[in-house]
Design an enzyme around this catalytic site. Structure first.
Site, PDB file in Angstrom:
ATOM      1  N   TYR A 129      -2.780  -0.291  10.441  1.00 33.20           N
ATOM      2  CA  TYR A 129      -2.654  -0.962   8.800  1.00 33.20           C
ATOM      3  C   TYR A 129      -1.159  -0.456   8.555  1.00 33.20           C
ATOM      4  CZ  TYR A 129      -3.839  -0.979   3.926  1.00 33.20           C
ATOM      5  OH  TYR A 129      -3.964  -1.335   2.546  1.00 33.20           O
TER       6      TYR A 129
ATOM      7  N   SER B 264       1.444  -1.403   0.105  1.00 32.15           N
ATOM      8  CA  SER B 264      -0.286  -0.029   0.114  1.00 32.15           C
ATOM      9  C   SER B 264       1.153   1.482   0.028  1.00 32.15           C
ATOM     10  CB  SER B 264      -0.818  -0.205   1.689  1.00 32.15           C
ATOM     11  OG  SER B 264      -1.656   1.302   1.350  1.00 32.15           O
TER      12      SER B 264
HETATM   13  P1  NAD Z   1     -11.017  -6.170   0.136  1.00 33.94           P
HETATM   14  O1  NAD Z   1     -12.421  -5.927   1.367  1.00 33.94           O
HETATM   15  O2  NAD Z   1     -11.676  -5.989  -1.204  1.00 33.94           O
HETATM   16  O3  NAD Z   1     -11.000  -7.725  -0.058  1.00 33.94           O
HETATM   17  C1  NAD Z   1     -10.247  -8.047   1.093  1.00 33.94           C
HETATM   18  C2  NAD Z   1     -10.071 -10.042   1.195  1.00 33.94           C
HETATM   19  O4  NAD Z   1      -9.591 -10.111   1.965  1.00 33.94           O
HETATM   20  C3  NAD Z   1     -11.191  -9.790   0.926  1.00 33.94           C
HETATM   21  O5  NAD Z   1     -11.650 -11.308  -0.356  1.00 33.94           O
HETATM   22  C4  NAD Z   1     -11.924 -10.513   2.384  1.00 33.94           C
HETATM   23  O6  NAD Z   1     -12.656 -12.314   2.217  1.00 33.94           O
HETATM   24  C5  NAD Z   1     -10.454 -11.000   1.798  1.00 33.94           C
HETATM   25  N1  NAD Z   1     -10.075 -11.225   3.917  1.00 33.94           N
HETATM   26  C6  NAD Z   1     -10.269 -10.785   4.849  1.00 33.94           C
HETATM   27  N2  NAD Z   1      -9.579 -11.480   5.983  1.00 33.94           N
HETATM   28  C7  NAD Z   1      -8.958 -12.887   5.188  1.00 33.94           C
HETATM   29  C8  NAD Z   1      -8.860 -13.552   6.018  1.00 33.94           C
HETATM   30  N3  NAD Z   1      -8.846 -13.375   7.526  1.00 33.94           N
HETATM   31  N4  NAD Z   1      -8.965 -15.104   5.527  1.00 33.94           N
HETATM   32  C9  NAD Z   1      -8.694 -14.770   4.118  1.00 33.94           C
HETATM   33  N5  NAD Z   1      -9.315 -13.488   3.906  1.00 33.94           N
HETATM   34  C10 NAD Z   1      -9.765 -12.875   3.891  1.00 33.94           C
HETATM   35  O7  NAD Z   1      -9.995  -5.492   0.406  1.00 33.94           O
HETATM   36  P2  NAD Z   1      -8.891  -4.610  -1.059  1.00 33.94           P
HETATM   37  O8  NAD Z   1      -9.252  -3.292  -0.891  1.00 33.94           O
HETATM   38  O9  NAD Z   1      -9.332  -5.896  -2.553  1.00 33.94           O
HETATM   39  O10 NAD Z   1      -7.620  -5.161  -1.018  1.00 33.94           O
HETATM   40  C11 NAD Z   1      -6.631  -5.622  -0.633  1.00 33.94           C
HETATM   41  C12 NAD Z   1      -5.646  -5.618  -0.771  1.00 33.94           C
HETATM   42  O11 NAD Z   1      -4.577  -4.996  -0.906  1.00 33.94           O
HETATM   43  C13 NAD Z   1      -5.598  -5.483   0.888  1.00 33.94           C
HETATM   44  O12 NAD Z   1      -4.059  -5.515   1.269  1.00 33.94           O
HETATM   45  C14 NAD Z   1      -5.214  -3.831   1.515  1.00 33.94           C
HETATM   46  O13 NAD Z   1      -4.743  -3.321   2.295  1.00 33.94           O
HETATM   47  C15 NAD Z   1      -4.986  -3.457  -0.125  1.00 33.94           C
HETATM   48  N6  NAD Z   1      -4.781  -2.833  -0.343  1.00 33.94           N
HETATM   49  C16 NAD Z   1      -6.118  -1.215  -1.108  1.00 33.94           C
HETATM   50  C17 NAD Z   1      -6.117  -0.028  -1.342  1.00 33.94           C
HETATM   51  C18 NAD Z   1      -7.489   0.367  -1.961  1.00 33.94           C
HETATM   52  O14 NAD Z   1      -7.607   1.140  -1.873  1.00 33.94           O
HETATM   53  N7  NAD Z   1      -8.795  -0.523  -1.773  1.00 33.94           N
HETATM   54  C19 NAD Z   1      -5.463   0.763  -0.955  1.00 33.94           C
HETATM   55  C20 NAD Z   1      -4.130   0.084  -1.050  1.00 33.94           C
HETATM   56  C21 NAD Z   1      -3.585  -1.563  -0.450  1.00 33.94           C
END
Ligand code: NAD
Length: 263
Positions: free
Chosen positions: A158, A145
């Protein structure tokens, strides 16, 4: 059709939603067989698996491992190798968020975020490396991130976890440098996924401002482009990293954040 990943196998944790699911489609479109993971309704997940197989003609499987449980994570890595006979690409991507001032930060949320956003990547990598080393090829792409590089208030767990993931990425990269394996991290700015949609409400409460103000003054304020990062933009970088052309990119923390961390 250009299928540079035909026959390869990829595991993406947290791929029943958001970025992980989108990247599963990107890799499957390029020909890779896919192991999905994450929480969700069983029928919805079955539909995700069927959609990937139907659209791209690859094999997709689902493993329900909970990313807070090291034994289940190791078993998921083993199940991926068993299903496809190989493991070329591992993407520790599962992540959760909680927004709160440090002094009020719930201890259970701290523990869960460290486990899912940081330790689960360690457990995936730990189990995947022997398989990748035996094959002489591997691509590990940690979903970090902008918060692996800079901080924001109210996101102590985070930010700490993502900074830790940056350190893990660099350490693993050094250890695998002569094994045909690379380990890098993608550092996205804001992508409009369910994780971010939920934060809008929580951030509004923590800062005492409206949800509209969170989007314009907090989220888009951080990104000079004033645009959310898209799935396709992350997918393009991922395809490069897993390609032969990406073989010398190792231990890199690659920003895809519209200039956020240039400030
Ligand atoms: P999201 O909430 O859409 O998806 C998260 C996924 O993780 C889901 O499939 C959920 O079921 C799974 N998950 C959560 N807890 C779990 C567990 N204990 N065991 C197994 N699976 C689990 O989130 P996203 O925005 O797609 O985020 C995905 C990654 O990208 C994360 O690591 C997040 O930190 C990173 N990220 C997101 C953004 C953003 O703006 N959305 C920015 C930077 C980084």
């Amino acid at each position: 059709m250009n299928k540079p990943l035909l026959g390869k196998a990829a595991l993406i944790t947290g791929s029943t939603s958001g970025i992980g699911l989108a990247l599963a489609h990107v890799l499957a479109k390029a020909g890779a067989n896919i192991m999905l993971n994450g929480f969700g309704d069983a029928d919805d997940i079955a539909a995700m698996v069927a959609k990937i197989e139907g659209e791209y003609g690859v094999t997709a499987r689902y493993g329900a491992a909970d990313m807070t449980r090291p034994g289940e994570i190791a078993a998921l890595v083993g199940a991926t190798h068993a299903a496809f006979g190989r493991l070329d690409i591992a993407i520790p991507n599962a992540g959760i968020q909680h927004v709160s001032p440090v002094e009020d930060f719930p201890v259970d949320k701290w523990d869960a975020i460290l486990a899912i956003n940081l330790s689960s990547a360690f457990h995936v990598i730990r189990a995947a490396l022997p398989l990748m080393k035996a094959a002489g090829f591997g691509r590990i792409v940690n979903m970090a991130s902008a918060h692996a590089l800079v901080a924001s208030p109210y996101k102590a767990a985070y930010v700490a976890a993502k900074h830790g993931l940056a350190g893990l990425t660099k350490t693993v990269a050094l250890e695998v440098a002569q094994s045909g394996i690379t380990c890098n991290a993608i550092c996205p700015g804001y992508v409009k996924t369910p994780l971010v949609e939920n934060q809008i409400t929580d951030t509004a409460r923590a800062r005492g401002i409206s949800e509209k103000a969170v989007v314009t003054d907090v989220i888009l304020a951080a990104q000079p482009t004033k645009k959310f990062v898209t799935y396709d933009q992350l997918g393009g970088l991922l395809l490069y990293l897993v390609s032969d052309a990406g073989a010398s990119v190792n231990g890199a923390l690659l920003s895809v954040d519209g200039g956020w961390t240039a400030q």
